[in-house]
Design a protein around this motif. Sequence first.
Motif, PDB file in Angstrom:
ATOM      1  N   SER A 196       0.821  -1.204   0.000  1.00 42.72           N
ATOM      2  CA  SER A 196       0.000   0.000   0.000  1.00 42.72           C
ATOM      3  C   SER A 196       0.856   1.254   0.000  1.00 42.72           C
ATOM      4  CB  SER A 196      -0.919  -0.011   1.207  1.00 42.72           C
ATOM      5  OG  SER A 196      -0.152  -0.268   2.342  1.00 42.72           O
ATOM      6  N   LEU A 197       2.045   1.181   0.630  1.00 42.29           N
ATOM      7  CA  LEU A 197       2.930   2.348   0.598  1.00 42.29           C
ATOM      8  C   LEU A 197       3.407   2.633  -0.822  1.00 42.29           C
ATOM      9  CD1 LEU A 197       5.191   2.051   3.758  1.00 42.29           C
ATOM     10  CD2 LEU A 197       3.373   3.672   3.331  1.00 42.29           C
ATOM     11  N   LEU A 198       3.612   1.565  -1.615  1.00 39.19           N
ATOM     12  CA  LEU A 198       4.041   1.767  -3.003  1.00 39.19           C
ATOM     13  C   LEU A 198       2.984   2.549  -3.781  1.00 39.19           C
ATOM     14  CD1 LEU A 198       5.512  -1.750  -3.754  1.00 39.19           C
ATOM     15  CD2 LEU A 198       6.757   0.366  -3.944  1.00 39.19           C
ATOM     16  N   CYS A 199       1.697   2.325  -3.435  1.00 39.80           N
ATOM     17  CA  CYS A 199       0.626   3.051  -4.128  1.00 39.80           C
ATOM     18  C   CYS A 199       0.598   4.517  -3.738  1.00 39.80           C
ATOM     19  CB  CYS A 199      -0.737   2.449  -3.796  1.00 39.80           C
ATOM     20  SG  CYS A 199      -0.903   0.743  -4.236  1.00 39.80           S
ATOM     21  N   LEU A 200       0.936   4.809  -2.461  1.00 40.53           N
ATOM     22  CA  LEU A 200       0.777   6.173  -1.967  1.00 40.53           C
ATOM     23  C   LEU A 200       2.027   7.032  -2.114  1.00 40.53           C
ATOM     24  CD1 LEU A 200      -1.038   5.326   1.391  1.00 40.53           C
ATOM     25  CD2 LEU A 200      -2.095   6.176  -0.692  1.00 40.53           C
ATOM     26  N   ALA A 201       3.202   6.369  -2.057  1.00 35.23           N
ATOM     27  CA  ALA A 201       4.460   7.101  -1.923  1.00 35.23           C
ATOM     28  C   ALA A 201       4.701   8.208  -2.958  1.00 35.23           C
ATOM     29  CB  ALA A 201       5.624   6.121  -1.920  1.00 35.23           C
ATOM     30  N   PRO A 202       4.368   8.011  -4.260  1.00 33.62           N
ATOM     31  CA  PRO A 202       4.694   9.071  -5.218  1.00 33.62           C
ATOM     32  C   PRO A 202       3.902  10.354  -5.010  1.00 33.62           C
ATOM     33  CG  PRO A 202       4.286   6.995  -6.335  1.00 33.62           C
ATOM     34  CD  PRO A 202       3.873   6.811  -4.923  1.00 33.62           C
ATOM     35  N   PHE A 203       2.829  10.314  -4.195  1.00 31.76           N
ATOM     36  CA  PHE A 203       1.960  11.481  -4.079  1.00 31.76           C
ATOM     37  C   PHE A 203       2.099  12.193  -2.739  1.00 31.76           C
ATOM     38  CE2 PHE A 203      -0.035   8.087  -6.577  1.00 31.76           C
ATOM     39  CZ  PHE A 203       0.055   8.688  -7.814  1.00 31.76           C
ATOM     40  N   MET A 204       3.198  11.932  -2.036  1.00 31.29           N
ATOM     41  CA  MET A 204       3.402  12.569  -0.740  1.00 31.29           C
ATOM     42  C   MET A 204       3.773  14.031  -0.919  1.00 31.29           C
ATOM     43  SD  MET A 204       3.245  10.229   1.659  1.00 31.29           S
ATOM     44  CE  MET A 204       3.055   8.460   1.690  1.00 31.29           C
ATOM     45  N   LYS A 205       3.817  14.755   0.228  1.00 30.17           N
ATOM     46  CA  LYS A 205       4.293  16.134   0.179  1.00 30.17           C
ATOM     47  C   LYS A 205       5.814  16.153   0.245  1.00 30.17           C
ATOM     48  CE  LYS A 205       3.625  20.575   2.381  1.00 30.17           C
ATOM     49  NZ  LYS A 205       2.812  21.355   3.310  1.00 30.17           N
ATOM     50  N   HIS A 206       6.374  15.369   1.140  1.00 36.75           N
ATOM     51  CA  HIS A 206       7.827  15.223   1.225  1.00 36.75           C
ATOM     52  C   HIS A 206       8.187  13.813   0.779  1.00 36.75           C
ATOM     53  CE1 HIS A 206       8.069  18.927   3.473  1.00 36.75           C
ATOM     54  NE2 HIS A 206       7.101  18.491   4.249  1.00 36.75           N
ATOM     55  N   PRO A 207       9.361  13.641   0.165  1.00 36.12           N
ATOM     56  CA  PRO A 207       9.765  12.289  -0.249  1.00 36.12           C
ATOM     57  C   PRO A 207       9.762  11.362   0.956  1.00 36.12           C
ATOM     58  CG  PRO A 207      11.263  13.904  -1.161  1.00 36.12           C
ATOM     59  CD  PRO A 207      10.337  14.649  -0.246  1.00 36.12           C
ATOM     60  N   LEU A 208       9.252  10.159   0.751  1.00 31.85           N
ATOM     61  CA  LEU A 208       9.093   9.213   1.863  1.00 31.85           C
ATOM     62  C   LEU A 208      10.377   8.434   2.084  1.00 31.85           C
ATOM     63  CD1 LEU A 208       6.957   7.907   3.788  1.00 31.85           C
ATOM     64  CD2 LEU A 208       6.618   6.218   2.037  1.00 31.85           C
ATOM     65  N   LYS A 209      10.799   8.357   3.352  1.00 30.17           N
ATOM     66  CA  LYS A 209      11.898   7.454   3.721  1.00 30.17           C
ATOM     67  C   LYS A 209      11.411   6.750   4.958  1.00 30.17           C
ATOM     68  CE  LYS A 209      16.449   7.910   3.593  1.00 30.17           C
ATOM     69  NZ  LYS A 209      17.814   8.470   3.633  1.00 30.17           N
ATOM     70  N   ILE A 210      11.158   5.469   4.872  1.00 26.08           N
ATOM     71  CA  ILE A 210      10.567   4.797   6.023  1.00 26.08           C
ATOM     72  C   ILE A 210      11.297   3.490   6.318  1.00 26.08           C
ATOM     73  CG2 ILE A 210       8.787   3.659   4.608  1.00 26.08           C
ATOM     74  CD1 ILE A 210       6.903   4.098   7.044  1.00 26.08           C
ATOM     75  N   VAL A 211      11.521   3.253   7.598  1.00 21.25           N
ATOM     76  CA  VAL A 211      12.123   2.001   8.043  1.00 21.25           C
ATOM     77  C   VAL A 211      11.002   1.132   8.601  1.00 21.25           C
ATOM     78  CG1 VAL A 211      13.677   0.950   9.703  1.00 21.25           C
ATOM     79  CG2 VAL A 211      14.338   3.055   8.568  1.00 21.25           C
ATOM     80  N   LEU A 212      10.813  -0.054   8.022  1.00 20.17           N
ATOM     81  CA  LEU A 212       9.778  -0.966   8.499  1.00 20.17           C
ATOM     82  C   LEU A 212      10.447  -2.152   9.168  1.00 20.17           C
ATOM     83  CD1 LEU A 212       7.488  -1.012   5.352  1.00 20.17           C
ATOM     84  CD2 LEU A 212       7.042   0.190   7.457  1.00 20.17           C
ATOM     85  N   ARG A 213       9.918  -2.552  10.325  1.00 20.14           N
ATOM     86  CA  ARG A 213      10.487  -3.707  11.021  1.00 20.14           C
ATOM     87  C   ARG A 213       9.446  -4.796  11.152  1.00 20.14           C
ATOM     88  NH1 ARG A 213      12.152   0.579  14.099  1.00 20.14           N
ATOM     89  NH2 ARG A 213      14.301   1.157  13.692  1.00 20.14           N
ATOM     90  N   GLY A 214       9.853  -6.040  11.063  1.00 16.25           N
ATOM     91  CA  GLY A 214       8.909  -7.144  11.187  1.00 16.25           C
ATOM     92  C   GLY A 214       9.377  -8.356  10.413  1.00 16.25           C
ATOM     93  N   VAL A 215       8.423  -9.064   9.817  1.00 12.47           N
ATOM     94  CA  VAL A 215       8.722 -10.283   9.067  1.00 12.47           C
ATOM     95  C   VAL A 215       8.966  -9.905   7.606  1.00 12.47           C
ATOM     96  CG1 VAL A 215       7.745 -12.465   8.283  1.00 12.47           C
ATOM     97  CG2 VAL A 215       7.328 -11.685  10.598  1.00 12.47           C
ATOM     98  N   THR A 216      10.151 -10.209   7.064  1.00  9.78           N
ATOM     99  CA  THR A 216      10.406  -9.823   5.671  1.00  9.78           C
ATOM    100  C   THR A 216       9.881 -10.846   4.672  1.00  9.78           C
ATOM    101  OG1 THR A 216      12.579 -10.807   5.872  1.00  9.78           O
ATOM    102  CG2 THR A 216      12.445  -8.430   6.118  1.00  9.78           C
ATOM    103  N   ASN A 217       9.911 -12.127   5.018  1.00 10.36           N
ATOM    104  CA  ASN A 217       9.490 -13.160   4.074  1.00 10.36           C
ATOM    105  C   ASN A 217       8.529 -14.112   4.753  1.00 10.36           C
ATOM    106  OD1 ASN A 217      12.528 -12.496   3.759  1.00 10.36           O
ATOM    107  ND2 ASN A 217      11.869 -13.078   1.720  1.00 10.36           N
ATOM    108  N   ASP A 218       7.322 -14.274   4.211  1.00 12.62           N
ATOM    109  CA  ASP A 218       6.461 -15.325   4.744  1.00 12.62           C
ATOM    110  C   ASP A 218       5.696 -15.969   3.599  1.00 12.62           C
ATOM    111  OD1 ASP A 218       4.478 -13.583   4.102  1.00 12.62           O
ATOM    112  OD2 ASP A 218       3.477 -13.622   6.036  1.00 12.62           O
ATOM    113  N   GLN A 219       4.712 -16.821   3.941  1.00 13.27           N
ATOM    114  CA  GLN A 219       4.051 -17.594   2.891  1.00 13.27           C
ATOM    115  C   GLN A 219       2.776 -16.937   2.394  1.00 13.27           C
ATOM    116  OE1 GLN A 219       3.878 -21.208   5.268  1.00 13.27           O
ATOM    117  NE2 GLN A 219       5.421 -22.120   3.969  1.00 13.27           N
TER     118      GLN A 219
END
Length: 328
Positions: free
Chosen positions: A56-79
């Motif tokens: 969902s961030l990929l859908c929203l990111a180009p339309f922000m006011k400031h360029p997005l830089k975000i660190v996400l923590r959690g599970v990187t690979n699952d089924q």
Amino acid sequence: DFEASFIRLIDKVTNGSRIEINQTGTTLYYQPGLLYGGSLEHDCSPSRSIGYYLESLLCLAPFMKHPLKIVLRGVTNDQVDPSVDVLKATALPLLKKFGIDGESLEIKINRRGMPPKGGGEILFACPVRKVLQPIQFTDPGKIKRIRGTAYSVRVSPQMANRMVESARNILNKFLPDVYIYTDHMKGVSSGKSPGFGMCLTAETINGTILSAELASNPQGQGAAVLPEELGQNCAKLLLEEVYRGGCVDSTNQSLALLLMTLGQRDVSKVLLGPLSPYTIEFLRHLRSFFQIMFKIETKTPEEEHMGGEKVLMTCVGIGFSNLSKTIR
């Protein structure tokens, strides 16, 4: 739980959103605010992978006011969800086609985390664009190379090599240019749970990228998977995706359609493989939010070896432009 975490993430990214959830947690009142962006951090719930939030961030990111830089923590690979590897390999080139590119578009995996405990960390950065370019993307072209990553965390590094070998056995029958990297994370960068998996991408001469992935069962859930079997099944999944074909693989169909809708008032065309149920539902949402209808033509492949049925999607963008100007 993961949905609450998602709402918190949306709240961080925007400015002035009002969110109300009733006591039983069955209705959600949401009044959207401005997409603000900036530098953020978010801890995702370990019950779903980071891919769920990143999509969902990929859908929203180009339309922000400031360029997005975000660190996400959690599970990187699952089924369940598309992993970070797959989004990095397929969604970023797709964004570039719409004119969203530059130094600052990147997904970087700092740490891997496998379910159930997670512990992974990624960095996602995306520049801001005022308008999107319309695309004509109707010829996927022939496959020229296959790349991939076999990763293993908190298990023997030999696992990755075994997966690579069994996948190559299948893929080398079709084309010689198959290269699969092994990625063995050690120490703190390997997250909190053991596991292994593999992500494969096939690239065509016209820059279409199709992907497939598989991960091992989480620790303590289900039977243990043999790395050889996982490698074989992943290769078969990739061949299945290639058979379905199209210019965008099945995980990113909805992203492509959204960016086409939000483009300039011009015709965009894209050729897709069979539409996934998620994409069909997504088209209904596009109709209710943007009053936009796609022209959908089915194309049956002329020759036998061209794979499954294709769908040509055509639409005229609504001419959306990003109006947020930064006051300096």
